[in-house]
Design an enzyme around this catalytic site. Structure first.
Site, PDB file in Angstrom:
ATOM      1  N   GLU A 253      50.867  43.160  42.686  1.00 43.78           N
ATOM      2  CA  GLU A 253      50.323  41.799  42.800  1.00 43.78           C
ATOM      3  C   GLU A 253      51.377  40.837  43.335  1.00 43.78           C
ATOM      4  O   GLU A 253      51.060  39.948  44.136  1.00 43.78           O
ATOM      5  CB  GLU A 253      49.799  41.289  41.452  1.00 43.78           C
ATOM      6  CG  GLU A 253      48.672  42.112  40.835  1.00 43.78           C
ATOM      7  CD  GLU A 253      47.347  42.028  41.588  1.00 43.78           C
ATOM      8  OE1 GLU A 253      47.239  41.227  42.531  1.00 43.78           O
ATOM      9  OE2 GLU A 253      46.425  42.791  41.224  1.00 43.78           O
TER      10      GLU A 253
ATOM     11  N   ASP B 109      41.784  51.421  46.967  1.00 41.41           N
ATOM     12  CA  ASP B 109      41.340  50.651  48.143  1.00 41.41           C
ATOM     13  C   ASP B 109      42.408  50.250  49.169  1.00 41.41           C
ATOM     14  O   ASP B 109      42.399  50.676  50.322  1.00 41.41           O
ATOM     15  CB  ASP B 109      40.557  49.403  47.685  1.00 41.41           C
ATOM     16  CG  ASP B 109      41.238  48.614  46.559  1.00 41.41           C
ATOM     17  OD1 ASP B 109      42.361  48.973  46.183  1.00 41.41           O
ATOM     18  OD2 ASP B 109      40.650  47.632  46.070  1.00 41.41           O
TER      19      ASP B 109
ATOM     20  N   GLU C 276      30.807  44.201  39.453  1.00 39.30           N
ATOM     21  CA  GLU C 276      31.998  45.046  39.589  1.00 39.30           C
ATOM     22  C   GLU C 276      31.614  46.511  39.805  1.00 39.30           C
ATOM     23  O   GLU C 276      32.184  47.176  40.652  1.00 39.30           O
ATOM     24  CB  GLU C 276      32.901  44.908  38.354  1.00 39.30           C
ATOM     25  CG  GLU C 276      33.609  43.559  38.264  1.00 39.30           C
ATOM     26  CD  GLU C 276      34.722  43.393  39.300  1.00 39.30           C
ATOM     27  OE1 GLU C 276      34.424  43.399  40.504  1.00 39.30           O
ATOM     28  OE2 GLU C 276      35.883  43.240  38.904  1.00 39.30           O
TER      29      GLU C 276
ATOM     30  N   GLU D 281      35.604  40.662  49.104  1.00 37.21           N
ATOM     31  CA  GLU D 281      35.513  41.825  50.004  1.00 37.21           C
ATOM     32  C   GLU D 281      34.285  41.861  50.902  1.00 37.21           C
ATOM     33  O   GLU D 281      34.388  42.209  52.086  1.00 37.21           O
ATOM     34  CB  GLU D 281      35.616  43.138  49.202  1.00 37.21           C
ATOM     35  CG  GLU D 281      37.029  43.479  48.728  1.00 37.21           C
ATOM     36  CD  GLU D 281      37.492  42.672  47.528  1.00 37.21           C
ATOM     37  OE1 GLU D 281      36.664  41.916  46.962  1.00 37.21           O
ATOM     38  OE2 GLU D 281      38.681  42.770  47.154  1.00 37.21           O
TER      39      GLU D 281
ATOM     40  N   THR E 193      46.259  42.452  52.296  1.00 34.75           N
ATOM     41  CA  THR E 193      45.087  42.679  51.440  1.00 34.75           C
ATOM     42  C   THR E 193      44.731  41.462  50.591  1.00 34.75           C
ATOM     43  O   THR E 193      43.708  41.450  49.914  1.00 34.75           O
ATOM     44  CB  THR E 193      45.278  43.942  50.569  1.00 34.75           C
ATOM     45  OG1 THR E 193      44.038  44.269  49.947  1.00 34.75           O
ATOM     46  CG2 THR E 193      46.360  43.739  49.520  1.00 34.75           C
TER      47      THR E 193
HETATM   48  C1  DMJ Z   1      42.828  40.826  45.750  1.00 35.87           C
HETATM   49  O1  DMJ Z   1      43.921  40.546  44.981  1.00 35.87           O
HETATM   50  C2  DMJ Z   1      43.146  41.807  46.841  1.00 35.87           C
HETATM   51  O2  DMJ Z   1      42.164  41.766  47.815  1.00 35.87           O
HETATM   52  C3  DMJ Z   1      43.289  43.209  46.325  1.00 35.87           C
HETATM   53  O3  DMJ Z   1      43.476  44.137  47.354  1.00 35.87           O
HETATM   54  C4  DMJ Z   1      42.067  43.610  45.547  1.00 35.87           C
HETATM   55  N1  DMJ Z   1      41.709  42.651  44.553  1.00 35.87           N
HETATM   56  C5  DMJ Z   1      41.686  41.249  44.877  1.00 35.87           C
HETATM   57  C6  DMJ Z   1      40.380  40.715  45.406  1.00 35.87           C
HETATM   58  O4  DMJ Z   1      39.264  41.291  44.925  1.00 35.87           O
END
Ligand code: DMJ
EC number: 3.2.1.-
Length: 549
Positions: free
Chosen positions: A98, A239, A332, A353, A459
């Site tokens: 994170e 992912d 979810e 997403e 991401t």
């Molecule tokens: C974000 O922190 C990023 O996109 C991560 O890759 C997945 N989770 C969250 C959003 O859903």
């Protein structure tokens, strides 16, 4: 498409862009007024809390969104404020994943956009600058996590003391394979290869652990290389590993990463795809372990479109959009055979997403279905999640109960992708070679042309400019030459030795793997990964994530 947009559509898009701006400022101002300097706003109690660290996370994550929405003065103010207030020398256990995607990614992106934002640039930018130094500082705090015999990082690191000796060696796949974009950009800008090398070593180690049928599981023991959770899929816990192989291949023009992804993709298509849904399967046998769609998987059609697999992307998007229409958001977990939510996984924490995929697919096809999804999302979020103090995660899409949380990705990603979906001529879509499309300044010899070749989003939706990789190569070369000269001066006979060859898997010093000193007080950290805490026992029964009640 853009030159033929009819006037009525154009006005509608403008109107929606205004609405998204209002959403942003409602949440952003409320964060500043009620939560700063905490990491996140609590939108029900109208106060703040630290979540992923203690570094005003929402402000770092939202910084580049300010520029995306055209607010240069606030971008400048916040960039200076962060330099004055954020300190990474803190005794906090932080998620390596994170911190990388939100903090390092957010600062790097803001650094690269600083010219366009009208910031005063120091000589040498974009190869130097205060935001780059902050990003580097944060990334350095993560490096002790990579000092493992395998090169795969621990999930959590203490920013002051390093990795705790009691830290669990179990981490999720994405927590190992989601560094190459930020770390390679950092290395190429600063001239220090340490970051890129660490990310590549982790990627290569992970690659070697795939099963005979070419799949990876969900959680791995980074010391023993044993898979602890053997569910293979494209969602939670995995992912962004796949996302970074593709985007890393594009940003770095790297065939090795593309080859890795293509091999995985073949196995994913063979074993997990069913009617354009993607299921979870046992990584060694390929048998279905969870016939579930997870909201995090909704990035996949966007990723496919980057690779040109449009037909498949469009069909999968339609499946996911049907779930959105059923609930007015993406739960979810969604059971595909039952066509309904999964117990304890009915929430929608305002994730980006599906909107992200809509943005890519609208650009690729011009089909207004994707604008419709954006409009649905805007309406739903306003109706269900808006509070007097911001926007709240939806705890349950069936009855619209709310949680007292606004994740920083709401301002970093959800709002940004919505805005970009409705603004087809935005500079971040790239393709511009004139005017707003590119930015010429700085770099080695002042010949740096930024923004002309499009952007790669990390991401967390932080745009990275691939052109910047080439601005600083001479700078890096100078650094290397300086290092060589210093090295030669330190040789007793004054002769220069050839630089040591970089091994693929440099053996770490075992004593480096733990940076805490013996006897220091440590809090046993939670198993950490992108999404939720993990419980290995439950994963055996096919329920990868713990019940968080
Ligand atoms: C974000 O922190 C990023 O996109 C991560 O890759 C997945 N989770 C969250 C959003 O859903």
């Amino acid at each position: 498409m853009t030159s033929f947009t009819p006037l009525s559509t154009f006005c509608l898009l403008l109107f929606r862009m205004q609405r998204i701006k209002s959403m942003f400022y409602h949440a952003y101002n409320s964060y500043l007024d009620n939560a700063f300097p905490y990491d996140e706003l609590r939108p029900l109690t109208c106060d703040g809390q630290d979540t992923w660290g203690s570094f005003s996370l929402t402000l770092i994550d939202a910084l580049d969104t300010l520029l995306v929405l055209g607010n240069r003065t606030e971008f400048q103010r916040v960039a200076s404020l962060l330099q004055d207030t954020v300190d990474f020398d803190i005794d906090v256990n932080a998620s390596v994943f994170e911190t990388n995607i939100r903090v390092v990614g957010g600062l790097l992106s803001a650094h690269l956009l600083a010219g366009r934002a009208g910031m005063e640039l120091e000589p040498g930018w974009p190869c130097s600058g205060p935001l780059l130094r902050m990003a580097e500082d944060a990334a350095r705090k993560l490096l002790p996590a990579f000092q493992t015999p395998t090169g795969m990082p621990y999930g959590t690191v203490n920013l002051l003391h390093g990795v705790s000796p009691t830290e669990t060696p179990v981490t999720c796949t994405a927590g190992v394979g989601t560094f190459i974009l930020e770390f390679a950009m950092l290395s190429r800008l600063t001239g220090d290869p340490t970051f890129e090398n660490a990310a590549r070593r982790a990627l290569r180690a992970l690659w070697k652990t795939r099963s005979d049928i070419g799949l990876v599981g969900n959680h791995i023991d980074i010391l023993s290389k044993k898979w602890v959770a053997q569910d293979a899929g494209i969602g939670a816990g995995v992912d962004s590993y796949f996302e970074y192989l593709v985007k890393g291949a594009i940003m770095l023009q790297d065939e090795e990463l593309l080859n890795m992804f293509q091999a995985y993709d073949q196995a994913i298509q063979n074993y997990t795809r069913f009617d354009d849904w993607y299921l979870w399967v046992q990584m060694h046998k390929g048998t279905v372990s969870m016939p579930v769609f997870q909201s995090l998987e909704a990035f996949w059609p966007g990723l496919q479109s980057l690779l040109g697999n449009l037909d498949s992307a469009v069909r999968t998007f339609q499946n996911y959009y049907s779930v959105w229409r059923q609930f007015g958001g993406l739960p979810e977990f969604y059971s595909i055979p039952q066509g309904y939510t999964v117990d304890k996984r009915e929430g929608y924490p305002l994730r980006p997403e599906l909107i992200e995929s809509a943005m890519y697919l609208f650009r690729a096809t011009g089909d207004h279905t994707y604008l419709q999804l954006g409009f649905d999302a805007l309406e739903s979020i306003e109706r269900i999640a808006k509070t007097p103090c911001g926007y709240a995660s939806v705890k349950d899409l069936r009855d619209h109960q709310l949680d007292n949380r606004m994740e920083s990705f709401f301002l970093a990603e959800t709002i940004k992708y919505l805005y970009l979906l409705f603004d087809p001529t935005h500079f971040l879509h790239g393709g511009g070679t004139e005017g707003d499309g590119s930015w010429e300044e700085g770099g080695d010899g002042g010949q740096c042309v930024l923004g002309a070749g499009g952007f790669i989003f990390n991401t967390e939706a932080h745009p990275l400019d691939p052109a910047a990789l080439y601005c600083c190569s001479r700078h890096a070369q100078d650094h290397q030459e300086l290092r060589d000269i210093l090295l030669s001066l330190s040789q007793p006979d004054g002769r220069s030795k050839p630089p040591a060859k970089q091994t693929e898997d440099p053996p770490p010093n075992p004593s480096d793997s733990i940076a805490l000193k013996p006897g220091e007080k440590r809090t046993p950290p939670l198993l950490s990964c992108p999404v939720q805490p993990f419980n290995a026992r439950l994963s055996i029964f096919g329920q990868v994530f713990t019940d968080n009640t």
